[in-house]
Design an enzyme around this catalytic site. Structure first.
Site, short mmCIF file in Angstrom:
data_model
loop_
_atom_site.label_atom_id
_atom_site.label_comp_id
_atom_site.label_asym_id
_atom_site.label_seq_id
_atom_site.Cartn_x
_atom_site.Cartn_y
_atom_site.Cartn_z
N ARG A 1 12.54 -24.94 -2.54
CA ARG A 1 13.76 -24.56 -2.19
C ARG A 1 14.76 -24.90 -2.80
NH1 ARG A 1 14.39 -28.51 3.52
NH2 ARG A 1 14.53 -30.41 2.24
N LYS B 1 22.67 -36.24 7.99
CA LYS B 1 23.16 -34.56 8.16
C LYS B 1 23.07 -33.93 9.47
CE LYS B 1 18.32 -33.67 6.68
NZ LYS B 1 17.57 -33.39 5.53
N TYR C 1 17.59 -14.08 35.86
CA TYR C 1 17.49 -13.00 35.02
C TYR C 1 16.01 -12.63 35.05
CZ TYR C 1 22.48 -13.48 33.71
OH TYR C 1 23.78 -13.79 33.81
N MET D 1 22.54 -19.19 30.65
CA MET D 1 23.32 -20.08 29.71
C MET D 1 23.79 -21.43 30.23
SD MET D 1 26.94 -18.51 28.02
CE MET D 1 26.25 -17.01 27.49
C1 LIG Z 1 16.51 -34.28 5.67
C2 LIG Z 1 15.76 -34.94 4.63
C3 LIG Z 1 15.07 -36.08 4.65
C4 LIG Z 1 14.35 -36.51 6.15
O1 LIG Z 1 13.57 -36.02 6.67
P1 LIG Z 1 12.92 -36.71 8.10
O2 LIG Z 1 11.55 -35.61 7.96
O3 LIG Z 1 13.96 -36.24 9.08
O4 LIG Z 1 12.48 -38.10 7.83
C5 LIG Z 1 14.71 -36.56 3.54
N1 LIG Z 1 14.94 -36.27 2.55
C6 LIG Z 1 15.61 -35.18 2.09
C7 LIG Z 1 15.91 -34.57 1.03
C8 LIG Z 1 15.85 -34.23 3.25
O5 LIG Z 1 16.68 -33.10 3.18
#
Ligand SMILES: *Cc1c(COP(=O)(O)O)cnc(C)c1O
Length: 383
Positions: free
Chosen positions: A143, A48, A271, A319
């Protein structure tokens, strides 16, 4: 005279600032995490957020030789991106589906995870082919997922909906504190998950999975007879707890020096003029800034490697550029390469160290690198 523009020369991705990704280290981390899991567990690398910022295409090419069980994404669009890359394997969408995206999920042959019965109804309405489904159980993350403490309310509705084209392939939960040594959270969540499994009694071939990187390294999935490991950050070189084995570094951030200047005592920098030369000093300007994802919180805090030695960031990160104090350091000139993350000779800036300077976590550092930084795979992602 022709007014046509000459074809632009293909730019050197290393002319200013860039990310280097070590494909072999990524693969070695994946092998180690597979070995650390239970024997029969399949691997579902989490790719992801563009492969945690490294570039999804490169990550998939690098890990494909391991023949993972499938790939993990957060959104339908990310799943479609994998299909566009030619990935034919299973793709599980781990975040709750935004209503209205169900038809896209079915069309791209993605595997949704579901957090409520309404999503199952919407999937039923559009499923014109078999759709494997993973049920998420909320055991305290709060969540996503069906709540563990109301299982008796939703179990009958879940069972009746996992029928027809909707195939019950998996059930899982996600830990909130697996990175904390001896924290009570994991035990409590595992107990809740097992309670739900007892109440639901899913068929034996429904895959039970719980483990992110930290839980894999703590062997917190062994007692479930669990069939899938879901590592993310550990693949990409992020350490998961002070007491856990460190993965190999995978990512480096490098930038060219674009200016070197000798300044008089009292000279101001950046800055807000938050830094002033305490004596005669030499400053080097690096072609990287917060517009690349090098967080502004690193101002007057972070260190950078030049000629293998650590030098401090001085003044505010802006930046497009960042200045380091190279007083007393010879051999630095415009074109020299600075290392803001990763190794240079004997020196190393670790990912968690950089995250500390930036006031955040390793995940956010990696996913925060912007499009302005070319991702350079060394060797190429398939080597
Ligand atoms: C992102 C995610 C993981 C991976 O977690 P890490 O801490 O990066 O290993 C595993 N399971 C779900 C459901 C996730 O959303």
């Amino acid at each position: 005279m022709s007014t046509d523009h000459p074809p632009s020369p293909s730019p050197d991705p290393r002319d200013r600032a860039w990310i280097e990704v070590d494909a072999r280290a990524l693969r070695r981390n994946a092998r180690r995490l597979t070995d650390a899991g239970p024997e029969r567990a399949g691997l579902i690398p989490m790719v992801k957020a563009d492969g945690y910022g490294l570039g999804m295409a490169g990550v998939v090419a690098a890990l494909a030789p391991l023949e993972p069980w499938g790939w993990g994404v957060a959104t339908p669009a990310e799943g479609e991106e994998l299909r566009d890359l030619g990935v034919e394997d299973r793709v599980v969408v781990f975040s709750p589906l935004p209503p209205g995206t169900e038809a896209r999920v079915v069309r791209a042959r993605l595997t949704p995870s579901v957090s409520d019965l309404e999503t199952l109804d919407r999937l039923h309405a559009v499923a014109d082919r078999p759709v494997p489904v993973h049920v998420e159980v909320d055991t305290g993350m709060g969540r996503a997922g069906l709540r563990w403490d109301t299982v008796d309310d939703w179990a009958p509705g879940l069972r009746s909906r996992l029928s027809g084209p909707l195939l019950w392939e998996g059930i899982f939960t996600h830990f909130h504190s697996a990175d904390e040594e001896g924290g009570p959270g994991v035990d409590e969540q595992l107990a809740r998950f097992q309670e739900v499994l007892r109440a639901l009694d899913p068929p034996a071939d429904v895959i039970r999975h719980v483990a992110n990187t930290a839980a894999i390294l703590r062997s917190r999935q062994d007692d479930l007879g669990v069939g899938l490991a879901r590592p993310g950050i550990g693949l990409y070189g992020g350490p998961c707890g002070p007491d856990l084995p460190r993965p190999e570094a995978v990512v480096a951030l490098r930038a060219r020096v674009v200016r070197v200047v000798d300044v008089a005592p009292g000279s101001t920098l950046g800055y807000g003029a938050t830094y002033r030369a305490s004596g005669p000093e030499r400053w080097a300007t690096l072609g990287v800034g917060y517009g690349d994802g090098y967080g502004r919180a690193a101002s007057n805090r972070a260190e950078v490697l030049l000629t293998g030695r650590r030098v401090p960031v001085v003044g505010r990160v802006s930046m497009d550029v960042t200045v380091v104090n190279i007083t007393g350091l010879d051999g630095v000139r415009p074109g020299s390469v600075a290392t803001l993350l990763g190794q240079d000779g004997e020196g190393e800036i670790r990912l968690d160290e950089l995250a500390g300077w930036m006031g955040t976590i390793t995940y956010e550092v990696l996913t925060g690198f912007t499009r302005r930084l070319p991702r350079v795979w060394l060797p190429s992602s398939t080597d």
